[in-house]
Design a protein around this motif. Structure first.
Motif, PDB file in Angstrom:
ATOM      1  N   HIS A  57     -59.006  54.389  84.167  1.00  0.00           N
ATOM      2  CA  HIS A  57     -60.261  54.060  84.835  1.00  0.00           C
ATOM      3  C   HIS A  57     -60.270  54.538  86.286  1.00  0.00           C
ATOM      4  CE1 HIS A  57     -61.642  52.143  81.358  1.00  0.00           C
ATOM      5  NE2 HIS A  57     -61.164  50.937  81.542  1.00  0.00           N
ATOM      6  N   PHE A  58     -59.282  54.128  87.045  1.00  0.00           N
ATOM      7  CA  PHE A  58     -59.259  54.419  88.487  1.00  0.00           C
ATOM      8  C   PHE A  58     -59.257  55.920  88.762  1.00  0.00           C
ATOM      9  CE2 PHE A  58     -57.615  54.195  92.858  1.00  0.00           C
ATOM     10  CZ  PHE A  58     -58.315  53.099  93.349  1.00  0.00           C
ATOM     11  N   GLN A  88     -60.499  66.451  83.585  1.00  0.00           N
ATOM     12  CA  GLN A  88     -60.898  65.051  83.725  1.00  0.00           C
ATOM     13  C   GLN A  88     -59.739  64.153  83.320  1.00  0.00           C
ATOM     14  OE1 GLN A  88     -65.350  64.275  82.701  1.00  0.00           O
ATOM     15  NE2 GLN A  88     -64.557  65.597  81.088  1.00  0.00           N
ATOM     16  N   VAL A  89     -59.493  63.136  84.102  1.00  0.00           N
ATOM     17  CA  VAL A  89     -58.491  62.149  83.727  1.00  0.00           C
ATOM     18  C   VAL A  89     -58.946  61.385  82.494  1.00  0.00           C
ATOM     19  CG1 VAL A  89     -57.536  59.930  84.457  1.00  0.00           C
ATOM     20  CG2 VAL A  89     -57.383  61.891  85.970  1.00  0.00           C
ATOM     21  N   TYR A  90     -60.247  61.160  82.411  1.00  0.00           N
ATOM     22  CA  TYR A  90     -60.813  60.385  81.311  1.00  0.00           C
ATOM     23  C   TYR A  90     -62.290  60.736  81.270  1.00  0.00           C
ATOM     24  CZ  TYR A  90     -60.712  56.187  78.286  1.00  0.00           C
ATOM     25  OH  TYR A  90     -60.732  55.321  77.224  1.00  0.00           O
ATOM     26  N   GLY A  91     -62.957  60.592  80.156  1.00  0.00           N
ATOM     27  CA  GLY A  91     -64.321  61.083  80.077  1.00  0.00           C
ATOM     28  C   GLY A  91     -65.396  60.038  79.920  1.00  0.00           C
ATOM     29  N   GLU A  92     -65.160  58.818  80.403  1.00  0.00           N
ATOM     30  CA  GLU A  92     -66.120  57.741  80.116  1.00  0.00           C
ATOM     31  C   GLU A  92     -67.070  57.440  81.273  1.00  0.00           C
ATOM     32  OE1 GLU A  92     -66.290  53.109  78.559  1.00  0.00           O
ATOM     33  OE2 GLU A  92     -64.535  53.821  79.665  1.00  0.00           O
ATOM     34  N   ASN A  93     -66.542  57.239  82.467  1.00  0.00           N
ATOM     35  CA  ASN A  93     -67.349  56.699  83.567  1.00  0.00           C
ATOM     36  C   ASN A  93     -67.462  57.618  84.779  1.00  0.00           C
ATOM     37  OD1 ASN A  93     -67.810  53.963  82.400  1.00  0.00           O
ATOM     38  ND2 ASN A  93     -65.575  53.923  82.488  1.00  0.00           N
ATOM     39  N   GLY A  94     -66.431  58.382  85.063  1.00  0.00           N
ATOM     40  CA  GLY A  94     -66.439  59.292  86.197  1.00  0.00           C
ATOM     41  C   GLY A  94     -66.329  60.727  85.726  1.00  0.00           C
ATOM     42  N   HIS A 113     -49.346  55.114  87.247  1.00  0.00           N
ATOM     43  CA  HIS A 113     -48.843  56.042  88.254  1.00  0.00           C
ATOM     44  C   HIS A 113     -49.784  56.095  89.461  1.00  0.00           C
ATOM     45  CE1 HIS A 113     -46.298  58.492  85.116  1.00  0.00           C
ATOM     46  NE2 HIS A 113     -46.040  57.199  85.105  1.00  0.00           N
ATOM     47  N   LEU A 114     -51.093  55.984  89.218  1.00  0.00           N
ATOM     48  CA  LEU A 114     -52.051  55.942  90.321  1.00  0.00           C
ATOM     49  C   LEU A 114     -51.951  54.639  91.096  1.00  0.00           C
ATOM     50  CD1 LEU A 114     -55.189  57.586  88.693  1.00  0.00           C
ATOM     51  CD2 LEU A 114     -54.064  58.365  90.777  1.00  0.00           C
ATOM     52  N   ALA A 161     -61.408  41.167  95.514  1.00  0.00           N
ATOM     53  CA  ALA A 161     -61.364  42.613  95.368  1.00  0.00           C
ATOM     54  C   ALA A 161     -62.762  43.157  95.583  1.00  0.00           C
ATOM     55  CB  ALA A 161     -60.856  43.003  93.975  1.00  0.00           C
ATOM     56  N   ALA A 162     -62.853  44.428  95.946  1.00  0.00           N
ATOM     57  CA  ALA A 162     -64.166  45.043  96.146  1.00  0.00           C
ATOM     58  C   ALA A 162     -64.056  46.552  96.044  1.00  0.00           C
ATOM     59  CB  ALA A 162     -64.753  44.643  97.501  1.00  0.00           C
ATOM     60  N   GLY A 163     -65.189  47.169  95.741  1.00  0.00           N
ATOM     61  CA  GLY A 163     -65.278  48.621  95.633  1.00  0.00           C
ATOM     62  C   GLY A 163     -66.414  48.984  94.707  1.00  0.00           C
ATOM     63  N   LEU A 164     -66.200  49.994  93.880  1.00  0.00           N
ATOM     64  CA  LEU A 164     -67.129  50.369  92.829  1.00  0.00           C
ATOM     65  C   LEU A 164     -66.480  50.024  91.492  1.00  0.00           C
ATOM     66  CD1 LEU A 164     -68.157  53.895  94.209  1.00  0.00           C
ATOM     67  CD2 LEU A 164     -69.231  51.681  94.686  1.00  0.00           C
ATOM     68  N   ASN A 165     -67.296  49.853  90.461  1.00  0.00           N
ATOM     69  CA  ASN A 165     -66.749  49.432  89.180  1.00  0.00           C
ATOM     70  C   ASN A 165     -65.689  50.405  88.664  1.00  0.00           C
ATOM     71  OD1 ASN A 165     -67.448  49.642  85.831  1.00  0.00           O
ATOM     72  ND2 ASN A 165     -66.789  47.715  86.701  1.00  0.00           N
ATOM     73  N   HIS A 166     -64.573  49.853  88.194  1.00  0.00           N
ATOM     74  CA  HIS A 166     -63.405  50.621  87.735  1.00  0.00           C
ATOM     75  C   HIS A 166     -62.755  51.406  88.879  1.00  0.00           C
ATOM     76  CE1 HIS A 166     -64.624  50.787  83.178  1.00  0.00           C
ATOM     77  NE2 HIS A 166     -64.430  49.564  83.626  1.00  0.00           N
ATOM     78  N   PHE A 167     -63.216  51.182  90.079  1.00  0.00           N
ATOM     79  CA  PHE A 167     -62.726  51.908  91.259  1.00  0.00           C
ATOM     80  C   PHE A 167     -62.633  50.893  92.397  1.00  0.00           C
ATOM     81  CE2 PHE A 167     -63.695  55.879  94.085  1.00  0.00           C
ATOM     82  CZ  PHE A 167     -62.339  56.041  94.326  1.00  0.00           C
ATOM     83  N   SER A 168     -61.894  49.818  92.120  1.00  0.00           N
ATOM     84  CA  SER A 168     -61.846  48.664  93.017  1.00  0.00           C
ATOM     85  C   SER A 168     -60.399  48.299  93.308  1.00  0.00           C
ATOM     86  CB  SER A 168     -62.576  47.480  92.368  1.00  0.00           C
ATOM     87  OG  SER A 168     -62.503  46.325  93.166  1.00  0.00           O
TER      88      SER A 168
END
Length: 451
Positions: A288-289, A105-111, A269-270, A194-201
């Protein structure tokens, strides 16, 4: 007006939101009710708020209670920011246990798996809050600041479609930090969407308010030089290690920095990869992303992610004096003012049910879009012609939210396992059921309802 702050015992949230409310001329004369399950922390915020109102001769009344049903009676607006359990202990488990079972996992909070487990814990509690609100004050607007935002909003919309529930996130504030300096323009002269999903926008539009000129080509041209040495969380942690000082604020306005980073493309980097391969600027950083993308582990700034987590932990656990300040730190009070005044202004980002706002995503998913704020409430703006490549990334995660919502609402472990198997971050299957069982045993207090 009656405004209820759910989770008001948190000094950062309670004091910050009180300061926001006290700056509003429209809300003068309102009743504010502070609600929390921690009576000691709640009493501290209550006494501070009462003294502040008296000291500044403000036309507000403030009350405090641990009884949700009492708090919600005759409420017009509910602003909620809660967590359950020991936040960082549970977060560590969300991150560590899937790793032991083979999931990077890149991070363990939301995705990823961590985001699913986080959703399963907090989503059940938030449904109880919304249930009471729907029964006691059905016309109240409910503004949620808790993560995982898309999961929570999607679940609430499915269980209580009648609720006027809006998710609020300040990640869009990064554009206000980046764009003016990148383009050498004033923020008020820039219009972005901007638009998308939260933290993925991603930012989809950028124009000059005065001339209408499309400025996105300028961003694509200048981003490389701008972000190469833009400060990140690794620099912030380095400074804390040197000085012992760390700004505890986490606000919509991200502030500016003229310093140069010690790291190349710190935290981003992303962002660099998305600019190169999709010609789009994400509105947030790698931590996040990267939670939602299968290949993010290969690209992300891992030092920046680890340093962000350490900074965030320090930010929320260090002993600091918290004060009420007469300033607007978040966007919810301007939205409330806009509803009451029928202003018709455009808010940069809200999380609401899709219903065709992003045509190629399911109608039931909660999307993050700009919105018009008026007497009818929060009205998401339809965003057409979203690039197909970006849409494919968004679509790949929607099924995870679908299954997570079903697991929360129905308490079914099978849906949890299926949500994991649908997750683009998960690349193996044989250990998933064992991982889910281990997490349920570990967090029985919060996940024991899953059968």
């Amino acid at each position: 007006m009656k405004i209820v702050l759910v989770g008001a015992g948190s000094a950062q949230f309670g004091y910050g939101m009180l300061g926001d409310i006290f700056t509003s001329k429209t809300l003068a004369g309102s009743e504010i009710t502070l609600l929390d399950i921690n009576d000691k922390a709640l009493d501290s915020v209550f006494r501070t708020a009462k003294a502040f109102i008296e000291q500044h001769a403000l036309k507000y009344s403030v009350h405090a209670t641990t009884d949700r049903k009492v708090a919600f009676k005759n409420a017009d607006f509910i602003i909620s920011s809660i967590e359950v359990g020991n936040r960082f202990q549970l977060w560590d488990e969300d991150w560590k246990i899937p790793l032991q079972y083979g999931v990077h996992q890149v991070y363990g909070e939301n995705g990823g798996p961590g985001g699913v487990f986080h959703s399963l814990r907090i989503g059940r509690v938030i449904l109880e809050i919304v249930k009471d609100a729907v029964e006691i004050c059905p016309d109240a607007w409910i503004f949620n600041f808790s993560n995982p935002m898309t999961s929570i909003c999607t679940t609430v919309n499915r269980a209580y479609p009648e609720a006027k529930f809006v998710g609020m996130c300040h990640e869009i504030g990064w554009l206000g930090r980046w764009l003016p300096r990148m383009l050498n323009m004033k923020l008020e002269d820039l219009h972005f969407r901007a638009a998308g999903l939260n933290h993925f926008s991603c930012m989809l539009e950028l124009t000059d308010r005065k001339t209408g000129k499309d400025l996105y080509p300028e961003v694509l041209k200048k981003a490389e030089a701008f972000f190469e040495r833009e400060p990140g969380y690794s620099d912030l942690l380095d400074e804390y290690r040197r000085t012992g000082n760390l700004d505890a604020a986490e606000k919509f306005e991200k502030g500016h920095s003229d310093k140069k980073s010690s790291y190349i493309w710190a935290d981003r980097h992303l962002v660099q990869f998305m600019l190169k391969n999709y010609r789009l600027l994400p509105i947030t950083t790698d931590s996040h992303f990267g939670e939602y993308i299968s290949w993010a582990w290969d690209v992300a700034d891992h030092r920046g992610i680890l340093d962000f987590y350490d900074v965030y932990k320090i930010m929320l656990t260090q002993e600091l004096r918290h004060d009420i300040k007469l300033e607007t730190a978040e966007r919810v009070v301007p939205i409330i003012d806009g509803i009451l005044n029928d202003s018709g202004y455009e808010e940069a980002a809200v999380n609401v049910q899709n219903n065709g706002l992003l045509e190629d995503l399911p109608s039931w998913i909660a999307v993050e879009v700009p919105a018009i704020i008026n007497k009818d409430g929060v009205n998401g703006i339809k965003m057409p012609n979203i690039p197909k490549g970006y849409l494919s990334l968004l679509r790949s995660y929607t099924s995870v939210y679908d299954l997570t919502a079903e697991a929360i609402i129905h308490g079914k472990k099978d849906y949890v396992i299926q949500a994991m198997l649908a997750n683009p971050v998960v690349h193996q299957a044989s250990q998933i059921e064992a991982m889910v069982d281990r997490m349920i045993d570990q967090q029985q207090k919060w996940l024991g309802y899953l059968k």
